[in-house]
Write an enzyme that holds these catalytic residues in place. Structure first.
Site, PDB file in Angstrom:
ATOM      1  N   HIS A 203       0.006  -5.793  -9.800  1.00  0.00           N
ATOM      2  CA  HIS A 203      -0.619  -4.523 -10.203  1.00  0.00           C
ATOM      3  C   HIS A 203       0.157  -3.922 -11.388  1.00  0.00           C
ATOM      4  O   HIS A 203      -0.425  -3.422 -12.335  1.00  0.00           O
ATOM      5  CB  HIS A 203      -0.569  -3.504  -9.054  1.00  0.00           C
ATOM      6  CG  HIS A 203      -1.713  -3.583  -8.085  1.00  0.00           C
ATOM      7  ND1 HIS A 203      -3.036  -3.609  -8.475  1.00  0.00           N
ATOM      8  CD2 HIS A 203      -1.737  -3.598  -6.723  1.00  0.00           C
ATOM      9  CE1 HIS A 203      -3.812  -3.652  -7.394  1.00  0.00           C
ATOM     10  NE2 HIS A 203      -3.050  -3.659  -6.317  1.00  0.00           N
TER      11      HIS A 203
ATOM     12  N   HIS B 259       1.715  -9.258  -5.035  1.00  0.00           N
ATOM     13  CA  HIS B 259       0.542  -8.417  -5.239  1.00  0.00           C
ATOM     14  C   HIS B 259       0.911  -7.099  -5.941  1.00  0.00           C
ATOM     15  O   HIS B 259       0.265  -6.696  -6.910  1.00  0.00           O
ATOM     16  CB  HIS B 259      -0.110  -8.146  -3.877  1.00  0.00           C
ATOM     17  CG  HIS B 259      -1.337  -7.294  -3.934  1.00  0.00           C
ATOM     18  ND1 HIS B 259      -2.597  -7.821  -4.103  1.00  0.00           N
ATOM     19  CD2 HIS B 259      -1.497  -5.955  -3.849  1.00  0.00           C
ATOM     20  CE1 HIS B 259      -3.486  -6.839  -4.118  1.00  0.00           C
ATOM     21  NE2 HIS B 259      -2.846  -5.693  -3.970  1.00  0.00           N
ATOM     22  N   GLU B 260       1.975  -6.455  -5.470  1.00  0.00           N
ATOM     23  CA  GLU B 260       2.357  -5.158  -6.053  1.00  0.00           C
ATOM     24  C   GLU B 260       2.892  -5.311  -7.477  1.00  0.00           C
ATOM     25  O   GLU B 260       2.561  -4.521  -8.360  1.00  0.00           O
ATOM     26  CB  GLU B 260       3.394  -4.455  -5.156  1.00  0.00           C
ATOM     27  CG  GLU B 260       2.842  -3.997  -3.818  1.00  0.00           C
ATOM     28  CD  GLU B 260       1.569  -3.153  -3.948  1.00  0.00           C
ATOM     29  OE1 GLU B 260       1.533  -2.255  -4.797  1.00  0.00           O
ATOM     30  OE2 GLU B 260       0.601  -3.411  -3.213  1.00  0.00           O
TER      31      GLU B 260
ATOM     32  N   GLU C  10      -7.961  -4.961  -7.315  1.00  0.00           N
ATOM     33  CA  GLU C  10      -7.465  -5.707  -6.157  1.00  0.00           C
ATOM     34  C   GLU C  10      -7.583  -7.216  -6.372  1.00  0.00           C
ATOM     35  O   GLU C  10      -6.649  -7.956  -6.088  1.00  0.00           O
ATOM     36  CB  GLU C  10      -8.205  -5.279  -4.884  1.00  0.00           C
ATOM     37  CG  GLU C  10      -7.786  -3.914  -4.379  1.00  0.00           C
ATOM     38  CD  GLU C  10      -6.282  -3.760  -4.264  1.00  0.00           C
ATOM     39  OE1 GLU C  10      -5.627  -4.598  -3.640  1.00  0.00           O
ATOM     40  OE2 GLU C  10      -5.757  -2.780  -4.828  1.00  0.00           O
TER      41      GLU C  10
END
Ligand code: ZN
Length: 275
Positions: free
Chosen positions: A147, A143-144, A206
């Site tokens: 981003h 997820h990070e 998100e």
């Protein structure tokens, strides 16, 4: 005749500039959404490196060699998956300034993890019990890193420079307003907050990070079915600490879990190979 406020004129001007950039700029992998990411990657990578080094210096790094090794192992696999993914998307040049680094910061009170431009990743020990295992850690890192490769921080920082400093260039901002610029950077990348992973970033960012993150973890050899379980655990913490703003801007945990579950079959069949 009433003359409009100078600042209004400037704002309109910069919005037009932004619009022009927006129509000519690149798009986010997978979703194809066009976005403003005006800041040169090389400038951001330099800023990230300084910010990361400062953070590591003032933090206590974990001495738990087993946990540190796990973080680095999962990190290396996610990084490799990200590189392969970007190559396939024809975007490998965007990782030119990346020198991956994965560190575990010993701070049980901070439930945070982030990836700065240039691939500088930090995980706080406070999030480890919620990660639970390697697959959970892969959800967080996927997820990070998602981003970062979708340039969400760049986009957020571009918007902040535009709104707060009238769209000045990053190097000008650093020179003229060093503290404000550093603060914007920390905010844009979720650095230095106790509940960073739950910061109210936009739903668009998100859900893009969720989708790309699933792909990255699957490619790294972790079963994406772990993702909804992780976010379910995550939604149970910080209950009392959540600002009302959080509820309106963050995807609701239920919706997030539902959407992840919808994406899993496709991602799983396309990308997941057991190690
Ligand atoms: Zn996020």
């Amino acid at each position: 005749m009433i003359y409009p406020d100078k600042r209004v004129v400037y704002t309109v001007f910069y919005l037009i500039v932004a619009f022009l950039f927006l129509s000519s700029c690149t798009s986010v992998p997978i979703t194809g959404r066009k976005r403003i990411a005006l800041l040169p990657s090389s400038n951001l990578a330099t800023m990230a490196l300084q910010s990361y080094q400062t953070l590591l210096k003032k933090s206590r790094l974990s001495t738990d060699s087993r946990k540190v090794a796990t973080v680095r192992r999962v990190g290396a696999r996610i990084a490799k998956a990200a590189e392969a993914f970007m190559r396939e998307e024809g975007l490998q040049s965007q990782l030119k300034h990346f020198k991956w680094e994965f560190n575990l910061i010993d701070d049980d009170k901070t439930i945070n993890a982030f990836c700065m431009p240039g691939g500088k990743v930090a995980i706080y020990t406070g999030i480890m019990p919620i990660a639970k295992d390697e697959a959970g850690l892969a959800v967080i890192m996927g997820h990070e890193v998602a981003h970062a490769i979708a340039k969400h921080g760049n986009e957020r920082m571009s918007q902040m420079l535009l709104v707060q400093l009238g769209g000045v260039a990053l190097d000008v901002a650093i020179k003229n307003k060093p503290d404000e610029t550093k603060n914007m950077f920390r905010l844009a990348y979720g650095v230095g907050t106790q509940l960073g992973l739950l910061l109210p970033f936009s739903r668009t960012h998100e859900s893009e990070a969720d989708h790309i993150g699933l792909i990255l973890m699957a490619r790294a050899g972790y079963d994406p079915v772990a993702a909804p379980y992780f976010w379910q655990r995550m939604s149970k913490i910080g209950g009392g600490k959540r600002a009302p703003q959080f509820l309106s801007t963050h995807p609701s945990p239920l919706k997030r879990v539902k959407r992840l579950k919808q994406l899993i079959p496709d991602v799983r069949s396309k990308y997941f190979r057991k190690r």
